[in-house]
Design an enzyme around this catalytic site. Structure first.
Site, short mmCIF file in Angstrom:
data_model
loop_
_atom_site.label_atom_id
_atom_site.label_comp_id
_atom_site.label_asym_id
_atom_site.label_seq_id
_atom_site.Cartn_x
_atom_site.Cartn_y
_atom_site.Cartn_z
N TYR A 5 -11.83 -14.25 -5.65
CA TYR A 5 -11.54 -13.52 -6.88
C TYR A 5 -10.29 -14.04 -7.56
CZ TYR A 5 -14.91 -9.80 -5.79
OH TYR A 5 -16.04 -9.07 -5.53
N ARG A 30 14.15 12.65 8.81
CA ARG A 30 12.69 12.62 8.76
C ARG A 30 12.13 13.84 9.48
NH1 ARG A 30 8.89 8.02 11.52
NH2 ARG A 30 9.61 9.14 13.38
N LYS A 32 -0.57 8.42 19.15
CA LYS A 32 -0.86 8.72 17.76
C LYS A 32 -1.64 7.59 17.09
CE LYS A 32 3.69 7.13 16.10
NZ LYS A 32 4.92 7.53 15.41
#
Length: 367
Positions: A262, A140, A41
């Site tokens: 940043y 699940r 997967k």
């Protein structure tokens, strides 16, 4: 590492060691008398299904798992007809025909999937293979115990189907002492009795290391194949399968009070040499490594400074010889001493996320 023209044009190079993947498979398979599958997967956990699956097939693997139906369809032409491909999420509504047409075996997780697969078997006039997943407490995937009792009350609940695997998934296998492991195994034993004689599978990567009581008939390693430590807190018994190198874009001297990146979150104290490196969160390099990650240049570990931005990040290379830090020089981000698990710990996540996020912009090399 950055030798070819293609590599030079890319911001970074990801090298996948297929020999390490194969060695990990051999080691895991040797730990039990059970057969050993391979979980493909998420594009083989980010390493590349097209390259990894045939390598494992050459190693003798004949059982593979994907999460989604489209992954299974992609995987099918990469493997010989003797290889079984299971789809962990089962067929989405309306796609059972696609699953059967490509020779895939669905993992049936709820009554709706089971009914649709049975209906297809009736329509085709032939028996269809199926895996049955049982929910043993993870809440699940898998048929809940109450649903299983209701289904099995009908003597014909499996008409048209040939169960070839009954399985469940461990929630806490990476914590060997967790009581959930024994509780799930006991529930699995009780629930799978409704399918006598059907081969069983419970052990994922970490579950393999819980011992023979968890091995049953089929092991299902995923992360361990790719070098993620299945026993956190202990030495990793497996080989790392990836290395990652990025290029220095430019080097400058920042003086006292200058900021890097940043948000002005890193303020330079004194004079420091800052290398900008061509990798960022658009490549899957986690933004949470800002100010926490590390890299290696010429054997020397250097810290990430400032925020990881979309396409670049800064490294403090003060003290590294100038000859090693020039535009185009390579920087190691993953390797033998900067492992996937090390990077995950610095990022506050797990190795699974680090691997599966590695992006498509890299030049990839397979050895």
């Amino acid at each position: 590492m950055l030798h070819s023209v293609e590599a030079a044009r890319a911001g970074a190079v990801l090298t996948v060691d297929l020999g390490a993947v194969r060695a990990n498979y051999r080691q895991l398979a040797a730990m039990a008398r059970a057969r050993c599958a391979a979980v493909m997967k998420a594009d083989a956990y980010g390493l590349g299904m097209e390259q990894v699956a045939p390598a494992l097939a050459q190693e003798g693997c004949t059982v593979f798992f994907t999460a989604h139906l489209d992954e299974g369809i992609r995987l099918r032409p990469l493997l010989g007809p003797g290889c079984a491909i299971y789809v962990l999420h089962g067929p989405p509504p309306g796609t059972a025909g696609d699953c059967a047409a490509h020779g895939l075996v669905p993992v049936l997780n709820d009554p709706g999937q089971l009914h649709e697969w049975r209906a297809l078997a009736r329509a085709l006039g032939r028996e269809l293979q199926a895996a049955i997943q049982l929910d043993t407490g993870m809440s699940r995937m898998g048929i809940a115990p109450a649903d299983l009792a209701a289904l099995s009350a009908d003597p014909g609940w499996l008409d048209g189907l040939r169960p070839v695997l009954v399985m469940s998934h461990l929630a806490s296998a990476d914590e060997p002492a967790h009581p959930m492991n024994a509780a799930q195994r006991e529930r699995f034993e009780r629930l799978r009795a409704i399918l006598p004689g059907v081969p069983a599978s419970l052990a994922n990567s970490s579950g393999i290391f819980l011992g023979p009581d968890y091995h049953y008939d089929l092991l299902r390693p995923g992360a361990a194949l790719y070098g993620i430590n299945p026993q956190p807190g202990n030495p990793n018994p497996l080989r790392q399968a990836v290395s990652l190198h990025a290029r220095v874009v430019q080097v400058r001297t920042a003086i006292d009070g200058d900021v890097v990146g940043y948000g002005c979150h890193h303020v330079v104290a004194g004079a420091r040499r800052i290398a900008t490196v061509s990798i960022g969160y658009a490549d899957g390099w986690l933004r949470s490594l800002s100010g926490r990650g590390q890299a290696r240049i010429g054997g020397q570990v250097v810290p990430v400074v400032g925020r990881v931005s979309m396409d670049s990040m800064g490294l403090d290379v003060t003290g590294v010889p100038d000859s090693l830090v020039q535009p185009g020089a390579e920087v190691e981000l993953l390797g033998p001493t900067l492992t996937v698990d090390d990077v995950a710990a610095a990022a506050g996540t797990i190795g699974y996320e680090v691997l599966t996020r590695l992006g498509s912009r890299f030049h990839r090399r397979y050895r």
